[in-house]
Design a protein around this motif. Structure first.
Motif, short mmCIF file in Angstrom:
data_model
loop_
_atom_site.label_atom_id
_atom_site.label_comp_id
_atom_site.label_asym_id
_atom_site.label_seq_id
_atom_site.Cartn_x
_atom_site.Cartn_y
_atom_site.Cartn_z
N LYS A 1 0.87 -1.24 -0.12
CA LYS A 1 -0.09 -0.02 0.04
C LYS A 1 0.88 1.34 -0.04
CE LYS A 1 -3.99 -1.65 -0.66
NZ LYS A 1 -4.58 -1.43 -1.93
N LYS A 2 1.97 1.25 0.82
CA LYS A 2 2.93 2.42 0.81
C LYS A 2 3.61 2.62 -0.59
CE LYS A 2 5.24 3.66 4.34
NZ LYS A 2 6.31 3.61 5.50
N MET A 3 3.79 1.43 -1.31
CA MET A 3 4.37 1.84 -2.54
C MET A 3 3.31 2.34 -3.40
SD MET A 3 6.70 -1.53 -3.43
CE MET A 3 5.87 -2.93 -2.87
N GLU A 4 2.06 1.69 -3.40
CA GLU A 4 1.15 2.53 -4.21
C GLU A 4 0.73 3.99 -3.89
OE1 GLU A 4 -2.21 0.00 -3.69
OE2 GLU A 4 -1.35 -1.81 -4.72
N THR A 5 0.82 4.22 -2.74
CA THR A 5 0.56 5.52 -2.28
C THR A 5 1.43 6.44 -2.75
OG1 THR A 5 -0.62 4.79 -0.22
CG2 THR A 5 0.34 7.02 -0.38
N MET A 6 2.70 5.98 -3.00
CA MET A 6 3.84 6.46 -3.72
C MET A 6 4.17 6.68 -4.94
SD MET A 6 6.89 5.59 -0.69
CE MET A 6 8.06 6.48 -1.64
N HIS A 7 2.99 5.86 -5.65
CA HIS A 7 3.26 5.68 -7.16
C HIS A 7 4.29 5.13 -7.53
CE1 HIS A 7 -0.48 8.27 -7.15
NE2 HIS A 7 -0.01 9.17 -6.31
N LEU A 8 4.81 4.05 -6.85
CA LEU A 8 5.99 3.32 -7.24
C LEU A 8 5.52 1.94 -7.95
CD1 LEU A 8 8.20 3.93 -4.11
CD2 LEU A 8 8.46 4.88 -6.32
N ALA A 9 5.52 1.96 -9.19
CA ALA A 9 4.85 0.97 -9.66
C ALA A 9 5.90 -0.21 -9.49
CB ALA A 9 4.66 1.15 -11.37
N ALA A 10 5.20 -1.54 -9.18
CA ALA A 10 5.94 -2.73 -8.97
C ALA A 10 5.02 -3.74 -8.97
CB ALA A 10 6.54 -2.53 -7.67
N ASN A 11 5.52 -4.94 -9.50
CA ASN A 11 4.74 -6.38 -9.52
C ASN A 11 5.46 -6.91 -8.10
OD1 ASN A 11 3.50 -5.97 -11.88
ND2 ASN A 11 5.35 -6.82 -13.08
N THR A 12 4.25 -7.17 -7.07
CA THR A 12 4.72 -7.43 -5.90
C THR A 12 4.51 -9.27 -5.83
OG1 THR A 12 2.98 -6.84 -4.83
CG2 THR A 12 4.56 -5.39 -4.70
#
Length: 132
Positions: free
Chosen positions: A22-33
């Protein structure tokens, strides 16, 4: 960054794994997790995909204290197969431990890029993504 990076979270705490995503999404850091609840399951995945770079993660966020196989045990086993992996995988040990012994032990492992204390901070995530 050429393509969307694959981020692997190895931690027995489901809520923590969820909050990192969720933190990555909030920061707009695109990633496949992908996530695993212990080192043994994660290691089995890596072994199964040893020669398939597209399946392997670019980054691993690794907890220390987990049941079955903890972070240091994972690193011991990972070091045995690391030379068979053609893809560069950056490993960050992330733990709630402030114990200087744990921190020093992690820093002595060449394959560990850095040690972060939980919870991972936005600037730490940003620094990880900046080198991808």
């Amino acid at each position: 960054m050429k393509s969307t990076p694959k981020i692997c979270i190895i931690d027995d705490d489901y809520i923590y794994r969820y909050t990192v995503v969720k933190k990555m999404e909030t920061m707009h850091l695109a990633a496949n997790t992908m996530d695993f609840e212990d080192g043994e399951v994660a290691l089995a995945f890596i072994l199964k995909n040893l020669n398939i770079d597209s399946e392997l993660p670019d980054v691993i966020f690794l907890d220390i204290d987990m049941p079955v196989m903890d972070g240091f045990q994972f690193m011991k086993e990972f070091s045995k197969i690391e030379n068979q992996i053609s893809k560069k995988i950056s490993i960050y040990m992330i733990s709630s431990s402030l114990d200087p012994i744990d921190i020093e032990r992690a820093k002595k492992i060449d394959s560990i890029s850095d040690y972060f204390v939980k919870p991972i901070k936005a600037e730490q995530l940003q620094s990880v993504f900046s080198v991808l």
